[in-house]
Design a protein around this motif. Structure first.
Motif, PDB file in Angstrom:
ATOM      1  N   LYS A  14       0.827  -1.207   0.000  1.00  0.00           N
ATOM      2  CA  LYS A  14       0.000   0.000   0.000  1.00  0.00           C
ATOM      3  C   LYS A  14       0.863   1.259   0.000  1.00  0.00           C
ATOM      4  O   LYS A  14       0.611   2.199  -0.765  1.00  0.00           O
ATOM      5  N   TRP A 100     -14.073   3.996   2.817  1.00  0.00           N
ATOM      6  CA  TRP A 100     -13.510   2.806   2.187  1.00  0.00           C
ATOM      7  C   TRP A 100     -12.103   2.496   2.677  1.00  0.00           C
ATOM      8  O   TRP A 100     -11.698   1.328   2.716  1.00  0.00           O
ATOM      9  N   TRP A 103     -12.919   0.830   5.912  1.00  0.00           N
ATOM     10  CA  TRP A 103     -13.506  -0.478   5.591  1.00  0.00           C
ATOM     11  C   TRP A 103     -12.398  -1.487   5.312  1.00  0.00           C
ATOM     12  O   TRP A 103     -12.466  -2.635   5.756  1.00  0.00           O
ATOM     13  N   GLN A 104     -11.379  -1.058   4.598  1.00  0.00           N
ATOM     14  CA  GLN A 104     -10.278  -1.981   4.291  1.00  0.00           C
ATOM     15  C   GLN A 104      -9.504  -2.355   5.550  1.00  0.00           C
ATOM     16  O   GLN A 104      -9.263  -3.529   5.793  1.00  0.00           O
ATOM     17  N   LEU A 108     -11.690  -5.829   5.197  1.00  0.00           N
ATOM     18  CA  LEU A 108     -11.055  -6.638   4.158  1.00  0.00           C
ATOM     19  C   LEU A 108      -9.696  -7.174   4.598  1.00  0.00           C
ATOM     20  O   LEU A 108      -9.412  -8.358   4.418  1.00  0.00           O
ATOM     21  N   GLY A 109      -8.856  -6.318   5.163  1.00  0.00           N
ATOM     22  CA  GLY A 109      -7.522  -6.761   5.559  1.00  0.00           C
ATOM     23  C   GLY A 109      -7.554  -7.845   6.622  1.00  0.00           C
ATOM     24  O   GLY A 109      -6.957  -8.923   6.439  1.00  0.00           O
ATOM     25  N   LEU A 144     -17.244  -4.859  -2.538  1.00  0.00           N
ATOM     26  CA  LEU A 144     -16.432  -4.055  -3.459  1.00  0.00           C
ATOM     27  C   LEU A 144     -17.050  -4.016  -4.855  1.00  0.00           C
ATOM     28  O   LEU A 144     -17.107  -2.958  -5.487  1.00  0.00           O
ATOM     29  N   CYS A 165      -7.006  -1.049  -0.844  1.00  0.00           N
ATOM     30  CA  CYS A 165      -7.718  -2.294  -1.136  1.00  0.00           C
ATOM     31  C   CYS A 165      -6.994  -3.168  -2.153  1.00  0.00           C
ATOM     32  O   CYS A 165      -6.999  -4.410  -2.023  1.00  0.00           O
ATOM     33  N   TRP A 168      -4.768  -6.260  -1.315  1.00  0.00           N
ATOM     34  CA  TRP A 168      -5.464  -7.390  -0.689  1.00  0.00           C
ATOM     35  C   TRP A 168      -6.240  -8.219  -1.703  1.00  0.00           C
ATOM     36  O   TRP A 168      -6.677  -9.329  -1.387  1.00  0.00           O
TER      37      TRP A 168
END
Length: 209
Positions: A14, A100, A103-104, A108-109, A144, A165, A168
Motif C-alpha cells: 500500500k 472505504w 472499511w479496508q 477486508l484486511g 467491493l 484495497c 489485498w
C-alpha cells in the motif's frame, strides 16, 4: 528522503504504491518478518505494535523533528494530507474515501489475513475456519463489486482507498476467490494493475521476496 520500513506484504505494498504514485523519494529499510525483525527494539520505537509498515518523515510540515507513523491506514492518510494528493478536499468526497479506507483496514484486511492464515499457513487444516474466512472474503469481494458498479474507482477518482484495497485483492487465487464472479471488481483490479506506479512498486518488492 522518507524512510519506509517495509516487507512485501499487502500492507507494505500500500505504502510503496502511494510513494510511487506521488513521485516521492524514499529509502526502504527491510523488516524481514520471517526473521523476527519486527520485534527488534529499534523498530518498536517507531511501530510499538510490532507490525510493518511504518515510515519516518524527516521533513514534516510543521518543520519540527522527524516524525514516525505506524499503521498503514494512518500512513496513507498522513501522506495524502501532506502532499495534497489522492484525497478529495470536499467534505463528501473525503468522507467516501475515508469510509472505504477504514472499511479496508477494519474488514477486508483482517478477514483476508485470517483467510491467508488458515488456508496457507496453519499447521493443521481446520475446515470450519477455512470455510468461515473464505466465505467472508467472498462476501467482502461482493461489497467491493457493488461499490464499483458504474464507478472507475471506489470513491469516483483514484484515491488512497483504492491503494489500500488493491494489494489485498492481488492474492485472490490464494484466497480461493474467482474474480470472474465479480466483473466490476475485476475491471477495477485490471486497471490498477496496469498503472505505472503500481508496476514500479511491485518491482521494488522483488528485491525482498
Amino acid at each position: 528522503m522518507l524512510e519506509l520500513y517495509y516487507w512485501p506484504t499487502p500492507n507494505g505494498h500500500k505504502i510503496a504504491i502511494f510513494l510511487e504514485e506521488a513521485g516521492l523519494e524514499y529509502r526502504i529499510f527491510p523488516v524481514d518478518i520471517r526473521a523476527g525483525d519486527q520485534f527488534k527494539p529499534d523498530f518498536l520505537k517507531i511501530s510499538p505494535n510490532n507490525r510493518m509498515p511504518a515510515i519516518v518523515d524527516p521533513n514534516p510540515t510543521d518543520g519540527g523533528e522527524p516524525i514516525s507513523i505506524f499503521e498503514s491506514g494512518a500512513i496513507l492518510l498522513y501522506l495524502a494530507e501532506k502532499t495534497g494528493s489522492f484525497l478529495p478536499q470536499d467534505a463528501r468526497g473525503r468522507k467516501t474515501v475515508m469510509e472505504w479506507l477504514f472499511w479496508q483496514v477494519g474488514g477486508l484486511g483482517p478477514m483476508a489475513g485470517q483467510n491467508h492464515h488458515f488456508v496457507q499457513y496453519a499447521p493443521e487444516q481446520i475446515p470450519y475456519a477455512i470455510t468461515r474466512y473464505v466465505n467472508e472474503t467472498h462476501r467482502l469481494y461482493g461489497v467491493l463489486d457493488k461499490q464499483l458498479q458504474g464507478r472507475d474507482y471506489l470513491a469516483g477518482d483514484y484515491s488512497i482507498a483504492d491503494m489500500a484495497c488493491y494489494p489485498w485483492i492481488v492474492p485472490h487465487e490464494k484466497q480461493r476467490q474467482n474474480l470472474e464472479e465479480f466483473p466490476n471488481l475485476q475491471r477495477w483490479f485490471n486497471a490498477i494493475k496496469e498503472r505505472p506506479a503500481v508496476i514500479a512498486a511491485y518491482e521494488r518488492a522483488k528485491d525482498y521476496r
